[in-house]
Design an enzyme around this catalytic site. Structure first.
Site, PDB file in Angstrom:
ATOM      1  N   CYS A 116       0.835  -1.200   0.000  1.00 47.31           N
ATOM      2  CA  CYS A 116       0.000   0.000   0.000  1.00 47.31           C
ATOM      3  C   CYS A 116       0.873   1.256   0.000  1.00 47.31           C
ATOM      4  O   CYS A 116       1.496   1.565  -1.006  1.00 47.31           O
ATOM      5  CB  CYS A 116      -0.979  -0.030   1.178  1.00 47.31           C
ATOM      6  SG  CYS A 116      -2.356   1.149   0.978  1.00 47.31           S
TER       7      CYS A 116
ATOM      8  N   HIS B  78      -3.639  -5.242   0.359  1.00 47.79           N
ATOM      9  CA  HIS B  78      -3.093  -5.691   1.647  1.00 47.79           C
ATOM     10  C   HIS B  78      -3.106  -7.224   1.721  1.00 47.79           C
ATOM     11  O   HIS B  78      -4.122  -7.820   2.106  1.00 47.79           O
ATOM     12  CB  HIS B  78      -3.899  -5.117   2.813  1.00 47.79           C
ATOM     13  CG  HIS B  78      -3.686  -3.652   3.020  1.00 47.79           C
ATOM     14  ND1 HIS B  78      -2.741  -3.156   3.897  1.00 47.79           N
ATOM     15  CD2 HIS B  78      -4.282  -2.578   2.452  1.00 47.79           C
ATOM     16  CE1 HIS B  78      -2.773  -1.835   3.867  1.00 47.79           C
ATOM     17  NE2 HIS B  78      -3.687  -1.455   2.988  1.00 47.79           N
TER      18      HIS B  78
ATOM     19  N   GLU C  13      -1.783  -9.047   3.883  1.00 48.00           N
ATOM     20  CA  GLU C  13      -1.812  -9.501   5.282  1.00 48.00           C
ATOM     21  C   GLU C  13      -3.224  -9.631   5.833  1.00 48.00           C
ATOM     22  O   GLU C  13      -3.444 -10.310   6.853  1.00 48.00           O
ATOM     23  CB  GLU C  13      -0.999  -8.546   6.165  1.00 48.00           C
ATOM     24  CG  GLU C  13      -1.631  -7.191   6.441  1.00 48.00           C
ATOM     25  CD  GLU C  13      -1.378  -6.144   5.354  1.00 48.00           C
ATOM     26  OE1 GLU C  13      -1.545  -4.952   5.637  1.00 48.00           O
ATOM     27  OE2 GLU C  13      -0.996  -6.535   4.219  1.00 48.00           O
TER      28      GLU C  13
END
Length: 517
Positions: free
Chosen positions: A79, A167, A169
């Site tokens: 990001c 993202h 994660e």
């Protein structure tokens, strides 16, 4: 030497999640402020740049000189990290027009790029950004796009440097963990040898070297963090560790006796101190929540300090501080975000050196270490419990009678959760207790009319509270079965003298908090 991935934190709310995902791959990582890269650390295998609340073109944005790490280590920007790499190399980052937030799909991606090895077509990813990369330098190559984001991922040609606008994660990125694995294992070459067993082996050796023959004192709370820290230290230094468990009178029913028994079975040298009379006297008539917390916090420190001074030649204070506490204490902007002491105020008062054997572990890793150490499951899976205990679950002033009523009601609720069998998402049998993050009963400062037999009653009301969460930062009220709630309500009203009404709290955090005070 334990190899590691360094995660440079630019202030994102999901930086800790990056760390947890990497650790879940059995790869050790450390989160450091964006401007605190550990130069000269030969164990570093790669670098991840986190997201950030800033725009890269803001004057106040966090910035680093990428030349200090570029070419020396593989780099993955996530990001803001991806935007920063592109922007500082001559690319364009501009407002997206409308905030791009939520689920998206990689409509196309380079299947031959190592970052997407094993990633399925049209895979879902999670977007959360107000800016977007609108142009990349000539040496950059777009390797993934969504229907709305043309440059969803890129690689710098001829370099081990990638950027992803989404993202990986976040749980909603379906193949996000696979992408992170591709980076840390395939690109960085990490061996995936970080485990609870390896942590115990290296930490015990480090503790022996650090502490030598010095004596250590540790404050136990009955919670998983301090308990695992105690067992780990006991394995390293044995009789040189003394644990102190203080009963302030606001523990759960029979908890002081039961937890002391558990600790003694684990071979720990434990001093149990019943200081409940002192705390009840100091809390008499106090209704303000923060004042109650301060009285209990100061009282605990005074009792602990008095007991610790009875032990000769103590040089160290051990605490169950864990990694999220340390991360929140890191200085990113030049000021500390949040100061943490597992036993607040003790290090300063006692003038002892601090030992924190769990300071590099996340909560789920602490539990894995506890299991590897052979600790009983009920200690490892114990719900979080506030330091002031039931004092912050009694709204209004504290009396021994109120504590006794709440202990009885709470015991019925917690044991009920432990005994109620359900199936988990995989079809395996578990209990409601294991599906709930935290639960307890609140004694309300109201009385209500009821009927028991043929007699009118005017007695206390209690509220049941149970939430689901992963980190306690946000929490949703647990959707417990009606049949279970009905049984618990009936048991409390019939068995706890002084209670004639039971309610269930269906508030989420935010806007509410988990505890009522």
């Amino acid at each position: 030497m334990q190899e590691k991935i360094i995660i440079l934190d630019f202030g994102s709310q999901t930086t800790q999640l990056i760390g947890r995902r990497v650790r879940e791959l059995n790869v050790y990582c450390e989160i450091v402020p964006y401007n605190k890269f550990p130069q000269g650390d030969a164990s570093v295998k790669g670098v991840i740049l986190s997201g950030s609340p800033f725009s890269v073109y803001d004057e106040s944005a966090f910035k680093i000189d990428l030349n200090e790490i570029r070419g020396k280590y593989p780099i993955l920007g996530i990001c803001y990290g991806a935007q920063f790499i592109a922007y500082t190399n001559g690319g364009k980052v501009e407002p997206a027009g409308s905030r791009e937030y939520g689920r998206a799909h990689l409509a196309s991606f380079d299947k031959n790029n190592v970052l997407f090895k094993g990633v399925k077509e049209n895979t879902q990813v999670w977007m959360s950004h107000g800016d977007t990369i609108t142009a990349i330098p000539e040496s950059f190559k777009t390797i993934a796009s969504t229907d709305k984001v043309k440059i969803a991922a890129y690689q710098v040609e001829g370099e081990k440097m990638w950027g992803v606008q989404f993202h990986p994660e976040v749980f909603h990125s379906e193949d996000g963990t696979q992408m992170l694995k591709n980076f840390v294992v395939e690109v960085c070459g990490c061996r995936q040898d970080w485990s609870a067993a390896s942590f115990i082996e290296t930490t015990v050796a480090q503790l022996k070297e650090q502490l030598g023959d010095d004596k250590v004192v540790l404050g136990l709370s009955g919670g998983v963090d301090s308990s695992v820290a105690a067992v780990l230290l006991n394995r390293a230094i044995g009789k040189n560790l003394t644990c102190i468990f203080v009963d302030h009178g606001m523990l759960r029913k029979d908890e002081f006796k039961n937890v002391l028994h558990d600790y003694e079975c684990l071979g720990l040298n434990v001093i149990g101190v019943d200081a409940s009379a002192k705390f009840f006297a100091e809390l008499a008539g106090v209704t303000e929540p923060e004042k109650k917390r301060k009285i209990i916090g100061k009282g605990f420190i005074d009792v602990f300090d008095e007991e610790a001074h009875k032990i000769k030649d103590v040089k160290w204070l051990a605490q169950g501080t864990i990694y999220p506490d340390c991360i929140e204490s890191l200085s990113i902007t030049g000021t500390v975000i949040k100061s943490h002491h597992n036993v607040g105020g003790l290090p300063e008062k006692m003038n002892l050196k601090l030992c924190e054997p769990l300071r590099l572990l996340f909560k789920d890793e602490v539990r894995r270490v506890g299991r590897e150490l052979g600790m009983p499951e009920h200690l490892i899976t114990r719900h979080p419990f506030p330091g002031p205990g039931l004092a912050v679950r009694i709204l209004g002033d504290i009396t021994p009678e109120k504590v006794s009523i709440l202990q009885d009601a709470d015991d019925i609720f917690i044991q009920g959760l432990r005994n109620w069998k359900v199936k988990d998402a995989g079809g395996n049998e578990t209990t409601l207790y294991h599906q709930v993050w935290q639960a307890g009963v609140i004694l309300l400062p109201v009385q209500s009319v009821g009927v028991m037999g043929d007699e009118r009653t005017y007695e206390r009301a209690v509220a049941l509270r149970a939430v689901t969460s992963t980190d306690a930062m946000t929490a949703d009220w647990a959707h417990l079965p009606y049949e279970f709630l009905g049984k618990v309500s009936n048991d409390i009203i019939n068995k706890v003298k002084g209670v004639n009404r039971v309610t269930y709290d269906i508030s989420s955090k935010p806007p509410s908090t988990i505890e009522w005070e």
